[in-house]
Design a protein around this motif. Structure first.
Motif, PDB file in Angstrom:
ATOM      1  N   LEU A 151      -3.394   4.838  -0.206  1.00 15.75           N
ATOM      2  CA  LEU A 151      -3.807   4.273  -1.490  1.00 15.75           C
ATOM      3  C   LEU A 151      -3.528   2.772  -1.405  1.00 15.75           C
ATOM      4  CD1 LEU A 151      -2.488   6.815  -4.161  1.00 15.75           C
ATOM      5  CD2 LEU A 151      -4.834   6.406  -3.457  1.00 15.75           C
ATOM      6  N   PRO A 152      -4.589   1.983  -1.176  1.00 20.61           N
ATOM      7  CA  PRO A 152      -4.374   0.542  -1.054  1.00 20.61           C
ATOM      8  C   PRO A 152      -3.964  -0.070  -2.388  1.00 20.61           C
ATOM      9  CG  PRO A 152      -6.595   1.160  -0.356  1.00 20.61           C
ATOM     10  CD  PRO A 152      -5.967   2.355  -0.985  1.00 20.61           C
ATOM     11  N   VAL A 153      -3.182  -1.128  -2.285  1.00 20.95           N
ATOM     12  CA  VAL A 153      -2.801  -1.890  -3.470  1.00 20.95           C
ATOM     13  C   VAL A 153      -4.062  -2.608  -3.963  1.00 20.95           C
ATOM     14  CG1 VAL A 153      -1.975  -4.281  -3.358  1.00 20.95           C
ATOM     15  CG2 VAL A 153      -0.380  -2.456  -3.647  1.00 20.95           C
ATOM     16  N   PRO A 154      -4.349  -2.570  -5.264  1.00 19.26           N
ATOM     17  CA  PRO A 154      -5.550  -3.260  -5.739  1.00 19.26           C
ATOM     18  C   PRO A 154      -5.419  -4.769  -5.528  1.00 19.26           C
ATOM     19  CG  PRO A 154      -4.589  -1.869  -7.463  1.00 19.26           C
ATOM     20  CD  PRO A 154      -3.646  -1.883  -6.313  1.00 19.26           C
ATOM     21  N   PRO A 155      -6.528  -5.435  -5.177  1.00 19.84           N
ATOM     22  CA  PRO A 155      -6.463  -6.888  -4.999  1.00 19.84           C
ATOM     23  C   PRO A 155      -6.165  -7.583  -6.324  1.00 19.84           C
ATOM     24  CG  PRO A 155      -8.722  -6.091  -4.757  1.00 19.84           C
ATOM     25  CD  PRO A 155      -7.847  -4.895  -4.945  1.00 19.84           C
ATOM     26  N   VAL A 156      -5.430  -8.678  -6.238  1.00 26.94           N
ATOM     27  CA  VAL A 156      -5.120  -9.468  -7.424  1.00 26.94           C
ATOM     28  C   VAL A 156      -6.232 -10.483  -7.613  1.00 26.94           C
ATOM     29  CG1 VAL A 156      -3.463 -11.074  -8.439  1.00 26.94           C
ATOM     30  CG2 VAL A 156      -2.660  -9.169  -7.028  1.00 26.94           C
ATOM     31  N   ASP A 157      -6.779 -10.523  -8.819  1.00 30.17           N
ATOM     32  CA  ASP A 157      -7.875 -11.471  -9.107  1.00 30.17           C
ATOM     33  C   ASP A 157      -7.343 -12.849  -9.410  1.00 30.17           C
ATOM     34  OD1 ASP A 157      -9.835  -9.566  -8.717  1.00 30.17           O
ATOM     35  OD2 ASP A 157      -9.731  -8.885 -10.795  1.00 30.17           O
ATOM     36  N   ASP A 193       0.842  -1.196   0.000  1.00 33.81           N
ATOM     37  CA  ASP A 193       0.000   0.000   0.000  1.00 33.81           C
ATOM     38  C   ASP A 193       0.879   1.248   0.000  1.00 33.81           C
ATOM     39  OD1 ASP A 193      -2.289  -1.556   0.128  1.00 33.81           O
ATOM     40  OD2 ASP A 193      -2.656  -1.190   2.265  1.00 33.81           O
ATOM     41  N   LEU A 194       0.322   2.338  -0.487  1.00 28.64           N
ATOM     42  CA  LEU A 194       1.005   3.627  -0.443  1.00 28.64           C
ATOM     43  C   LEU A 194       0.415   4.470   0.677  1.00 28.64           C
ATOM     44  CD1 LEU A 194       1.176   4.529  -4.242  1.00 28.64           C
ATOM     45  CD2 LEU A 194       3.035   3.703  -2.792  1.00 28.64           C
ATOM     46  N   ALA A 195       1.282   5.164   1.398  1.00 31.99           N
ATOM     47  CA  ALA A 195       0.852   6.084   2.457  1.00 31.99           C
ATOM     48  C   ALA A 195       1.492   7.440   2.191  1.00 31.99           C
ATOM     49  CB  ALA A 195       1.268   5.556   3.827  1.00 31.99           C
ATOM     50  N   ARG A 196       0.681   8.496   2.256  1.00 32.15           N
ATOM     51  CA  ARG A 196       1.234   9.841   2.091  1.00 32.15           C
ATOM     52  C   ARG A 196       1.568  10.403   3.461  1.00 32.15           C
ATOM     53  NH1 ARG A 196      -2.320  14.568  -0.017  1.00 32.15           N
ATOM     54  NH2 ARG A 196      -2.534  14.839   2.211  1.00 32.15           N
ATOM     55  N   LEU A 197       2.797  10.861   3.595  1.00 33.28           N
ATOM     56  CA  LEU A 197       3.286  11.440   4.839  1.00 33.28           C
ATOM     57  C   LEU A 197       3.675  12.886   4.594  1.00 33.28           C
ATOM     58  CD1 LEU A 197       5.726   8.537   5.863  1.00 33.28           C
ATOM     59  CD2 LEU A 197       3.286   8.740   6.376  1.00 33.28           C
ATOM     60  N   HIS A 198       3.607  13.703   5.636  1.00 33.22           N
ATOM     61  CA  HIS A 198       4.043  15.093   5.555  1.00 33.22           C
ATOM     62  C   HIS A 198       5.384  15.214   6.270  1.00 33.22           C
ATOM     63  CE1 HIS A 198      -0.366  16.668   5.129  1.00 33.22           C
ATOM     64  NE2 HIS A 198      -0.029  15.804   4.204  1.00 33.22           N
ATOM     65  N   PHE A 199       6.408  15.531   5.520  1.00 31.17           N
ATOM     66  CA  PHE A 199       7.757  15.695   6.049  1.00 31.17           C
ATOM     67  C   PHE A 199       7.959  17.189   6.323  1.00 31.17           C
ATOM     68  CE2 PHE A 199       7.695  11.795   3.743  1.00 31.17           C
ATOM     69  CZ  PHE A 199       8.648  10.964   4.310  1.00 31.17           C
ATOM     70  N   VAL A 200       7.805  17.598   7.572  1.00 35.98           N
ATOM     71  CA  VAL A 200       7.950  19.003   7.949  1.00 35.98           C
ATOM     72  C   VAL A 200       9.431  19.367   7.866  1.00 35.98           C
ATOM     73  CG1 VAL A 200       7.612  20.724   9.762  1.00 35.98           C
ATOM     74  CG2 VAL A 200       5.925  18.906   9.429  1.00 35.98           C
ATOM     75  N   ILE A 201       9.709  20.443   7.182  1.00 34.39           N
ATOM     76  CA  ILE A 201      11.093  20.868   6.970  1.00 34.39           C
ATOM     77  C   ILE A 201      11.604  21.586   8.216  1.00 34.39           C
ATOM     78  CG2 ILE A 201      12.594  22.328   5.556  1.00 34.39           C
ATOM     79  CD1 ILE A 201      10.498  21.811   3.259  1.00 34.39           C
ATOM     80  N   THR A 202      12.748  21.133   8.719  1.00 31.49           N
ATOM     81  CA  THR A 202      13.341  21.730   9.924  1.00 31.49           C
ATOM     82  C   THR A 202      14.724  22.328   9.672  1.00 31.49           C
ATOM     83  OG1 THR A 202      14.289  19.621  10.628  1.00 31.49           O
ATOM     84  CG2 THR A 202      12.069  20.157  11.438  1.00 31.49           C
ATOM     85  N   ALA A 203      15.260  22.170   8.475  1.00 30.23           N
ATOM     86  CA  ALA A 203      16.586  22.721   8.166  1.00 30.23           C
ATOM     87  C   ALA A 203      16.509  24.246   8.222  1.00 30.23           C
ATOM     88  CB  ALA A 203      17.052  22.261   6.795  1.00 30.23           C
ATOM     89  N   PRO A 204      17.287  24.885   9.107  1.00 28.69           N
ATOM     90  CA  PRO A 204      17.182  26.340   9.284  1.00 28.69           C
ATOM     91  C   PRO A 204      17.338  27.140   8.000  1.00 28.69           C
ATOM     92  CG  PRO A 204      18.552  25.391  11.000  1.00 28.69           C
ATOM     93  CD  PRO A 204      18.267  24.290  10.012  1.00 28.69           C
ATOM     94  N   ASP A 205      18.257  26.748   7.120  1.00 25.06           N
ATOM     95  CA  ASP A 205      18.459  27.515   5.886  1.00 25.06           C
ATOM     96  C   ASP A 205      17.262  27.407   4.949  1.00 25.06           C
ATOM     97  OD1 ASP A 205      19.197  24.795   5.599  1.00 25.06           O
ATOM     98  OD2 ASP A 205      20.307  25.243   3.773  1.00 25.06           O
ATOM     99  N   VAL A 206      16.582  26.275   4.947  1.00 24.69           N
ATOM    100  CA  VAL A 206      15.402  26.093   4.095  1.00 24.69           C
ATOM    101  C   VAL A 206      14.201  26.818   4.702  1.00 24.69           C
ATOM    102  CG1 VAL A 206      13.858  24.402   3.031  1.00 24.69           C
ATOM    103  CG2 VAL A 206      16.298  23.877   3.264  1.00 24.69           C
ATOM    104  N   VAL A 207      14.046  26.705   6.013  1.00 26.78           N
ATOM    105  CA  VAL A 207      12.937  27.362   6.710  1.00 26.78           C
ATOM    106  C   VAL A 207      13.055  28.881   6.594  1.00 26.78           C
ATOM    107  CG1 VAL A 207      11.878  27.747   8.979  1.00 26.78           C
ATOM    108  CG2 VAL A 207      12.587  25.443   8.304  1.00 26.78           C
TER     109      VAL A 207
END
Length: 125
Positions: free
Chosen positions: A119-125, A50-64
């Motif tokens: 996003l679940p992986v579709p079942p295999v028939d 399965d696919l999972a969407r995650l939020h990667f919060v940016i903590t690098a001071p130069d990017v922030v």
């Protein structure tokens, strides 16, 4: 010692250099009308592939510091291992734009509370 899985580094502890995973469940509780997360049933049904969407919060001071940059990168991981302690590992499927310490294929440790979408992986028939 660096931990690996499937030949890729494991990013354990829900954070790494320049990023940390957002607790999407906590955000959803605070903003019920505008922020949805998967149901408990969808999360408990999460399986390898399965696919999972995650939020990667940016903590690098130069990017922030650059206000033109986003607060977080929203990226997908493909679930590769579910542990008995409820932690989950997934291979990163995206190329990060601003987080230099992550690369596609890296294994990211996360928990149900970090998942914004499934996003679940579709079942295999």
């Amino acid at each position: 010692m660096r931990q690996e899985y499937d030949g890729y580094p494991v990013r354990a502890g829900f954070c790494g250099p320049g990023w940390e995973l957002e607790d999407c469940a906590a955000i959803a509780r605070r903003h019920r009308q505008t922020f949805e997360v998967p149901s408990a049933a969808a999360l408990s049904g999460l399986k390898v592939g399965d696919l999972a969407r995650l939020h990667f919060v940016i903590t690098a001071p130069d990017v922030v510091a650059d206000r033109r940059n986003p607060r977080a990168e929203r990226m997908w991981v493909e679930v590769c291992k579910i542990h008995d302690d409820s932690s989950i590992w997934g291979h990163l499927t995206n190329e990060p734009a601003l987080i230099e310490s992550l690369a596609p294929g890296d294994v990211v440790e996360f928990a149900h509370r970090h998942v914004a979408q499934v996003l679940p992986v579709p079942p295999v028939d």
